[in-house]
Design a protein around this motif. Structure first.
Motif, PDB file in Angstrom:
ATOM      1  N   ALA A   1       0.837  -1.208   0.000  1.00  0.00           N
ATOM      2  CA  ALA A   1       0.000   0.000   0.000  1.00  0.00           C
ATOM      3  C   ALA A   1       0.871   1.255   0.000  1.00  0.00           C
ATOM      4  N   PHE A   2       1.965   1.237   0.763  1.00  0.00           N
ATOM      5  CA  PHE A   2       2.879   2.371   0.769  1.00  0.00           C
ATOM      6  C   PHE A   2       3.449   2.588  -0.631  1.00  0.00           C
ATOM      7  N   GLU A   3       3.918   1.513  -1.252  1.00  0.00           N
ATOM      8  CA  GLU A   3       4.522   1.627  -2.583  1.00  0.00           C
ATOM      9  C   GLU A   3       3.515   2.091  -3.640  1.00  0.00           C
ATOM     10  N   GLU A   4       2.266   1.693  -3.497  1.00  0.00           N
ATOM     11  CA  GLU A   4       1.251   2.075  -4.489  1.00  0.00           C
ATOM     12  C   GLU A   4       0.693   3.477  -4.260  1.00  0.00           C
ATOM     13  N   PHE A   5       0.454   3.846  -3.007  1.00  0.00           N
ATOM     14  CA  PHE A   5      -0.267   5.086  -2.733  1.00  0.00           C
ATOM     15  C   PHE A   5       0.586   6.218  -2.153  1.00  0.00           C
ATOM     16  N   CYS A   6       1.524   5.909  -1.295  1.00  0.00           N
ATOM     17  CA  CYS A   6       2.301   6.957  -0.622  1.00  0.00           C
ATOM     18  C   CYS A   6       3.548   7.350  -1.397  1.00  0.00           C
ATOM     19  N   SER A   7       4.344   6.372  -1.767  1.00  0.00           N
ATOM     20  CA  SER A   7       5.608   6.657  -2.433  1.00  0.00           C
ATOM     21  C   SER A   7       5.464   7.514  -3.694  1.00  0.00           C
ATOM     22  N   PRO A   8       4.447   7.279  -4.537  1.00  0.00           N
ATOM     23  CA  PRO A   8       4.321   8.111  -5.745  1.00  0.00           C
ATOM     24  C   PRO A   8       4.061   9.591  -5.466  1.00  0.00           C
ATOM     25  N   THR A   9       3.572   9.921  -4.283  1.00  0.00           N
ATOM     26  CA  THR A   9       3.289  11.330  -3.976  1.00  0.00           C
ATOM     27  C   THR A   9       4.562  12.121  -3.707  1.00  0.00           C
ATOM     28  N   LYS A  10       5.669  11.429  -3.511  1.00  0.00           N
ATOM     29  CA  LYS A  10       6.945  12.087  -3.225  1.00  0.00           C
ATOM     30  C   LYS A  10       7.316  13.076  -4.327  1.00  0.00           C
ATOM     31  N   LYS A  11       7.001  12.745  -5.565  1.00  0.00           N
ATOM     32  CA  LYS A  11       7.387  13.618  -6.685  1.00  0.00           C
ATOM     33  C   LYS A  11       6.628  14.937  -6.696  1.00  0.00           C
ATOM     34  N   PHE A  12       5.540  15.028  -5.954  1.00  0.00           N
ATOM     35  CA  PHE A  12       4.757  16.261  -5.906  1.00  0.00           C
ATOM     36  C   PHE A  12       5.116  17.146  -4.713  1.00  0.00           C
ATOM     37  N   ALA A  13       5.994  16.674  -3.862  1.00  0.00           N
ATOM     38  CA  ALA A  13       6.345  17.408  -2.641  1.00  0.00           C
ATOM     39  C   ALA A  13       7.196  18.631  -2.961  1.00  0.00           C
ATOM     40  N   ASP A  14       6.928  19.701  -2.231  1.00  0.00           N
ATOM     41  CA  ASP A  14       7.785  20.888  -2.299  1.00  0.00           C
ATOM     42  C   ASP A  14       9.061  20.652  -1.499  1.00  0.00           C
ATOM     43  N   VAL A  15       8.928  19.895  -0.415  1.00  0.00           N
ATOM     44  CA  VAL A  15      10.056  19.611   0.462  1.00  0.00           C
ATOM     45  C   VAL A  15      10.023  18.126   0.809  1.00  0.00           C
ATOM     46  N   ILE A  16      11.163  17.462   0.660  1.00  0.00           N
ATOM     47  CA  ILE A  16      11.301  16.075   1.083  1.00  0.00           C
ATOM     48  C   ILE A  16      12.210  16.082   2.311  1.00  0.00           C
ATOM     49  N   ILE A  17      11.699  15.489   3.381  1.00  0.00           N
ATOM     50  CA  ILE A  17      12.443  15.474   4.640  1.00  0.00           C
ATOM     51  C   ILE A  17      13.046  14.084   4.819  1.00  0.00           C
ATOM     52  N   PRO A  18      14.349  13.936   4.528  1.00  0.00           N
ATOM     53  CA  PRO A  18      14.974  12.633   4.742  1.00  0.00           C
ATOM     54  C   PRO A  18      15.157  12.362   6.232  1.00  0.00           C
ATOM     55  N   ARG A  19      15.113  11.097   6.612  1.00  0.00           N
ATOM     56  CA  ARG A  19      15.282  10.641   7.998  1.00  0.00           C
ATOM     57  C   ARG A  19      14.118  11.034   8.907  1.00  0.00           C
ATOM     58  N   GLY A  20      13.017  11.464   8.342  1.00  0.00           N
ATOM     59  CA  GLY A  20      11.813  11.715   9.116  1.00  0.00           C
ATOM     60  C   GLY A  20      11.991  12.644  10.292  1.00  0.00           C
ATOM     61  N   ALA A  21      11.414  12.273  11.416  1.00  0.00           N
ATOM     62  CA  ALA A  21      11.423  13.119  12.608  1.00  0.00           C
ATOM     63  C   ALA A  21      12.816  13.281  13.207  1.00  0.00           C
ATOM     64  N   ASP A  22      13.767  12.462  12.780  1.00  0.00           N
ATOM     65  CA  ASP A  22      15.134  12.590  13.281  1.00  0.00           C
ATOM     66  C   ASP A  22      15.892  13.737  12.617  1.00  0.00           C
ATOM     67  N   ASN A  23      15.317  14.324  11.579  1.00  0.00           N
ATOM     68  CA  ASN A  23      15.981  15.401  10.844  1.00  0.00           C
ATOM     69  C   ASN A  23      15.577  16.748  11.447  1.00  0.00           C
ATOM     70  N   HIS A  24      16.241  17.112  12.533  1.00  0.00           N
ATOM     71  CA  HIS A  24      15.888  18.329  13.258  1.00  0.00           C
ATOM     72  C   HIS A  24      16.170  19.594  12.461  1.00  0.00           C
ATOM     73  N   VAL A  25      17.175  19.582  11.620  1.00  0.00           N
ATOM     74  CA  VAL A  25      17.493  20.755  10.802  1.00  0.00           C
ATOM     75  C   VAL A  25      16.343  21.054   9.843  1.00  0.00           C
ATOM     76  N   ALA A  26      15.866  20.031   9.145  1.00  0.00           N
ATOM     77  CA  ALA A  26      14.762  20.229   8.199  1.00  0.00           C
ATOM     78  C   ALA A  26      13.503  20.680   8.924  1.00  0.00           C
ATOM     79  N   ILE A  27      13.217  20.094  10.059  1.00  0.00           N
ATOM     80  CA  ILE A  27      12.018  20.463  10.810  1.00  0.00           C
ATOM     81  C   ILE A  27      12.112  21.910  11.282  1.00  0.00           C
ATOM     82  N   ASP A  28      13.278  22.310  11.767  1.00  0.00           N
ATOM     83  CA  ASP A  28      13.459  23.702  12.192  1.00  0.00           C
ATOM     84  C   ASP A  28      13.267  24.673  11.029  1.00  0.00           C
ATOM     85  N   LEU A  29      13.794  24.333   9.860  1.00  0.00           N
ATOM     86  CA  LEU A  29      13.612  25.199   8.692  1.00  0.00           C
ATOM     87  C   LEU A  29      12.146  25.343   8.320  1.00  0.00           C
ATOM     88  N   ILE A  30      11.406  24.248   8.381  1.00  0.00           N
ATOM     89  CA  ILE A  30       9.978  24.295   8.055  1.00  0.00           C
ATOM     90  C   ILE A  30       9.213  25.107   9.089  1.00  0.00           C
TER      91      ILE A  30
END
Length: 98
Positions: A42-71
């Protein structure tokens, strides 16, 4: 702003196993079966394809404090009218008290 929180599949599974065992009363075999047969496809079919439409991709999820602070700062600026466009670039004024 469209965000995609990108976390590798090993991390997603590692978080899911203890949660499903402790909070949902499943055993390891049930968790792995559900993950492999339903969750991952389900992730591969429905979630992963939406990545190409993102304005910002946050690698490492919630562990990426730099990206979260910028947002957070970017949203703060939007709410306080401190953004200005310079050509194709968005210049963000960093609030001093955050």
């Amino acid at each position: 702003m469209k965000l995609f929180v990108d976390t590798d599949s090993d991390t997603r599974l590692a978080r899911r196993v203890p949660r499903d065992i402790n909070e949902r009363g499943r055993d390891l075999e049930q968790v792995l079966n559900q993950y492999m047969n339903f969750v991952k496809p389900a992730f591969e079919e429905f979630c992963s394809p939406t990545k190409k439409f993102a304005d910002v991709i946050i690698p490492r999820g919630a562990d990426n404090h730099v990206a979260i602070d910028l947002i957070v700062h970017h949203i703060w600026d939007i709410l306080h009218g401190n953004n200005r466009l310079d050509g194709d670039k968005l210049l963000v004024a960093m609030p001093e008290h955050i």
